[in-house]
Every structure is written in structure tokens, then in C-alpha cells.
Design a protein around this motif. Structure first.
Motif, PDB file in Angstrom:
ATOM      1  N   TYR A   1     -19.521 -41.347 -18.774  1.00  0.00           N
ATOM      2  CA  TYR A   1     -19.676 -39.923 -18.106  1.00  0.00           C
ATOM      3  C   TYR A   1     -21.099 -39.063 -18.757  1.00  0.00           C
ATOM      4  O   TYR A   1     -21.053 -39.258 -19.836  1.00  0.00           O
ATOM      5  CB  TYR A   1     -18.667 -39.100 -18.109  1.00  0.00           C
ATOM      6  N   ASN A   2     -21.952 -39.095 -17.878  1.00  0.00           N
ATOM      7  CA  ASN A   2     -23.068 -38.044 -18.301  1.00  0.00           C
ATOM      8  C   ASN A   2     -22.800 -36.770 -18.506  1.00  0.00           C
ATOM      9  O   ASN A   2     -23.199 -35.682 -18.172  1.00  0.00           O
ATOM     10  CB  ASN A   2     -24.211 -38.369 -17.350  1.00  0.00           C
ATOM     11  N   GLN A   3     -22.022 -36.641 -19.530  1.00  0.00           N
ATOM     12  CA  GLN A   3     -21.423 -35.143 -20.142  1.00  0.00           C
ATOM     13  C   GLN A   3     -21.457 -35.351 -21.595  1.00  0.00           C
ATOM     14  O   GLN A   3     -21.396 -36.427 -22.368  1.00  0.00           O
ATOM     15  CB  GLN A   3     -20.070 -35.098 -19.680  1.00  0.00           C
ATOM     16  N   GLU A   4     -21.893 -34.184 -22.134  1.00  0.00           N
ATOM     17  CA  GLU A   4     -22.212 -34.130 -23.731  1.00  0.00           C
ATOM     18  C   GLU A   4     -21.221 -34.857 -24.491  1.00  0.00           C
ATOM     19  O   GLU A   4     -21.491 -35.598 -25.509  1.00  0.00           O
ATOM     20  CB  GLU A   4     -22.441 -32.539 -23.987  1.00  0.00           C
ATOM     21  N   ASN A   5     -19.905 -34.664 -24.274  1.00  0.00           N
ATOM     22  CA  ASN A   5     -18.610 -34.984 -25.066  1.00  0.00           C
ATOM     23  C   ASN A   5     -18.708 -36.496 -25.010  1.00  0.00           C
ATOM     24  O   ASN A   5     -18.337 -37.031 -25.995  1.00  0.00           O
ATOM     25  CB  ASN A   5     -17.348 -34.160 -24.810  1.00  0.00           C
ATOM     26  N   ALA A   6     -18.637 -36.991 -23.856  1.00  0.00           N
ATOM     27  CA  ALA A   6     -18.514 -38.374 -23.677  1.00  0.00           C
ATOM     28  C   ALA A   6     -19.961 -39.253 -24.368  1.00  0.00           C
ATOM     29  O   ALA A   6     -19.517 -40.136 -25.067  1.00  0.00           O
ATOM     30  CB  ALA A   6     -18.537 -38.701 -22.042  1.00  0.00           C
ATOM     31  N   ILE A   7     -20.922 -38.657 -23.946  1.00  0.00           N
ATOM     32  CA  ILE A   7     -22.186 -39.380 -24.493  1.00  0.00           C
ATOM     33  C   ILE A   7     -21.989 -39.241 -25.967  1.00  0.00           C
ATOM     34  O   ILE A   7     -22.289 -40.302 -26.891  1.00  0.00           O
ATOM     35  CB  ILE A   7     -23.312 -38.547 -24.230  1.00  0.00           C
ATOM     36  N   SER A   8     -21.715 -38.140 -26.562  1.00  0.00           N
ATOM     37  CA  SER A   8     -21.890 -37.932 -28.076  1.00  0.00           C
ATOM     38  C   SER A   8     -20.734 -38.991 -28.710  1.00  0.00           C
ATOM     39  O   SER A   8     -21.119 -39.611 -29.920  1.00  0.00           O
ATOM     40  CB  SER A   8     -21.431 -36.500 -28.372  1.00  0.00           C
ATOM     41  N   TYR A   9     -19.596 -39.225 -28.166  1.00  0.00           N
ATOM     42  CA  TYR A   9     -18.468 -39.787 -28.402  1.00  0.00           C
ATOM     43  C   TYR A   9     -19.180 -41.659 -28.600  1.00  0.00           C
ATOM     44  O   TYR A   9     -18.918 -42.141 -29.634  1.00  0.00           O
ATOM     45  CB  TYR A   9     -17.330 -40.111 -27.549  1.00  0.00           C
ATOM     46  N   TYR A  10     -19.522 -41.958 -27.759  1.00  0.00           N
ATOM     47  CA  TYR A  10     -20.127 -43.286 -27.627  1.00  0.00           C
ATOM     48  C   TYR A  10     -21.458 -43.399 -28.650  1.00  0.00           C
ATOM     49  O   TYR A  10     -21.538 -44.553 -29.302  1.00  0.00           O
ATOM     50  CB  TYR A  10     -20.523 -43.746 -26.225  1.00  0.00           C
ATOM     51  N   LEU A  11     -22.218 -42.480 -28.767  1.00  0.00           N
ATOM     52  CA  LEU A  11     -23.219 -42.678 -29.726  1.00  0.00           C
ATOM     53  C   LEU A  11     -22.600 -42.682 -31.090  1.00  0.00           C
ATOM     54  O   LEU A  11     -23.299 -43.411 -31.721  1.00  0.00           O
ATOM     55  CB  LEU A  11     -24.324 -41.300 -29.488  1.00  0.00           C
ATOM     56  N   LYS A  12     -21.729 -41.702 -31.271  1.00  0.00           N
ATOM     57  CA  LYS A  12     -21.271 -41.604 -32.810  1.00  0.00           C
ATOM     58  C   LYS A  12     -20.587 -43.104 -32.933  1.00  0.00           C
ATOM     59  O   LYS A  12     -20.489 -43.392 -34.281  1.00  0.00           O
ATOM     60  CB  LYS A  12     -19.968 -40.584 -32.655  1.00  0.00           C
ATOM     61  N   ASN A  13     -19.988 -43.820 -32.128  1.00  0.00           N
ATOM     62  CA  ASN A  13     -19.429 -44.908 -32.113  1.00  0.00           C
ATOM     63  C   ASN A  13     -20.324 -46.136 -32.235  1.00  0.00           C
ATOM     64  O   ASN A  13     -19.856 -47.402 -31.975  1.00  0.00           O
ATOM     65  CB  ASN A  13     -18.141 -45.175 -31.454  1.00  0.00           C
ATOM     66  N   GLY A  14     -21.552 -46.092 -32.359  1.00  0.00           N
ATOM     67  CA  GLY A  14     -22.647 -47.016 -32.323  1.00  0.00           C
ATOM     68  C   GLY A  14     -23.207 -47.691 -31.222  1.00  0.00           C
ATOM     69  O   GLY A  14     -24.000 -48.587 -31.151  1.00  0.00           O
TER      70      GLY A  14
END
Length: 204
Positions: A149-162
Motif C-alpha cells: 500500500y502506498n501509505q507511509e506506515n506500510a512503506i516504512s514497514y517494508y523498508l525497515k524489513n529490508g
């Protein structure tokens, strides 16, 4: 209170191990995800379109901690612009580079709002990565892919997990998808190279 998914929860398939589980109370603070897990997950499994797995509390088997749905997919490198293709092929020897690579699509992933902010999402992603890298996995899988989902929390989650963006900018992704530039991009294509875990272990 810290909750260890592997020590404090039971894991299994929604349709096999937890076929009598009531999912109607599941709430991950996302209406679209809630609707899928409550109304569509079982149908997807029966139609072989995606398989949903669940972690439930050992102390309360009716309490769903998190759920995710996976299906077979591929990362088609040949269709990508050269710069993106080079990025995907970066850690693959020239002799083994292919037009497409086997991948698993994380179609849906949700953590119950009761457990949000307690590290469950990261534990879950670590589990999924290890699960598909395990030697007993029945099929080859080089990448995990997701339309986040192009939403801050979703994008942040996946970036945080590599995970990495398949396209550096939304503009590039829109052009690839033949979307009008004034259209909103509802999801972003992201990927994770499972072999990066083995290289990290070797370095440690």
C-alpha cells in the motif's frame, strides 16, 4: 509485554490447521485487509489463488495475532528498464541471470491491532523470510515480492524489513505500468532478495 511468535503462538494454514477459526473479529486497522481475511481468504485457498497462514495465541486459540497470504509469482527482470534490471541482477552471477526469477508474492499481511507496535510485524517478516529460505522448501524461491500500500506506515514497514523499491520513483513506476501521470499510485512494487540473508550470515 513482549510476545514471541514462535514460542507463545501456534502456526498453521487457515483452511487446514485452523479451518474452524472464526476470523470475523480480526481487525488489523485496515478495512481492505480485514475484508479479505474475513470474507475472501478461504475462497482464495480453495481456488488455489493464495494460501493464508495464521498465528494464534497458545493461551487463547481464538485470538488471532497475525495473518498473511502468499502465492507463487515471478520477478520479470526482462521487462524492466536497464537501470532496474541491473539492480535486480546485481547479486546474481552473469551465468545464472535469467529473464525472470521465481518469487513468492506476499499478497496480504496483517497484525491484529491488539498487537500492533509490539514487534510482531518484524517477527512475522523474519519468519516468512526464513520459511522460504529453508532447505525443505518444496520450490525454488529467490525473491519475496509485494505490492505495498502506498501509505507511509506500510512503506516504512517494508523498508525497515529490508525490502527495496523495484522503481526508484513513483514516476518511473507509473510509466512502467502505463498509468497517467496524474493518477494516484495506490501501491508500490517492492522486493527482497532471500540470498542476502545467507550473505549476511556468512559475514557474521
Amino acid at each position: 509485554m513482549y510476545l514471541d511468535l514462535l514460542k507463545n503462538c501456534s502456526f498453521g494454514s487457515l483452511t487446514k490447521n485452523f479451518n474452524k477459526l472464526d476470523t470475523t473479529a480480526f481487525d488489523c486497522n485496515n478495512d481492505d485487509l480485514n475484508d479479505f481475511f474475513i470474507n475472501d481468504a478461504v475462497k482464495y485457498s480453495k481456488d488455489l489463488l493464495g494460501k493464508t497462514y495464521v498465528f494464534v495465541l497458545d493461551t487463547d486459540k481464538s485470538n488471532i495475532v497475525c495473518m498473511f497470504t502468499v502465492s507463487n509469482d515471478s520477478l520479470k527482470a526482462e521487462d524492466l528498464p536497464n537501470s532496474r534490471k541491473k539492480k535486480v541482477n546485481k547479486n546474481i552471477s552473469r551465468q545464472k541471470q535469467k529473464k525472470s526469477y521465481p518469487a513468492v508474492l506476499i499478497g496480504r499481511l496483517g497484525v491484529s491491532k491488539e498487537f500492533i507496535g509490539k514487534g510482531i510485524g518484524t517477527q512475522l517478516m523474519d519468519f516468512i523470510k526464513a520459511w522460504f529460505l529453508d532447505p525443505t522448501n518444496k520450490t525454488g524461491c529467490r525473491f519475496l515480492v509485494v505490492d505495498a500500500y502506498n501509505q507511509e506506515n506500510a512503506i516504512s514497514y517494508y523498508l525497515k524489513n529490508g525490502f527495496l523499491f523495484l522503481f526508484s520513483t513513483e514516476l518511473q513506476e507509473k510509466e512502467y505500468m502505463n498509468l497517467a501521470l496524474n493518477k494516484n499510485l495506490n501501491t508500490r512494487m517492492m522486493y527482497f532478495d532471500l540470498l542476502s540473508l545467507e550473505k549476511t550470515d556468512e559475514q557474521n
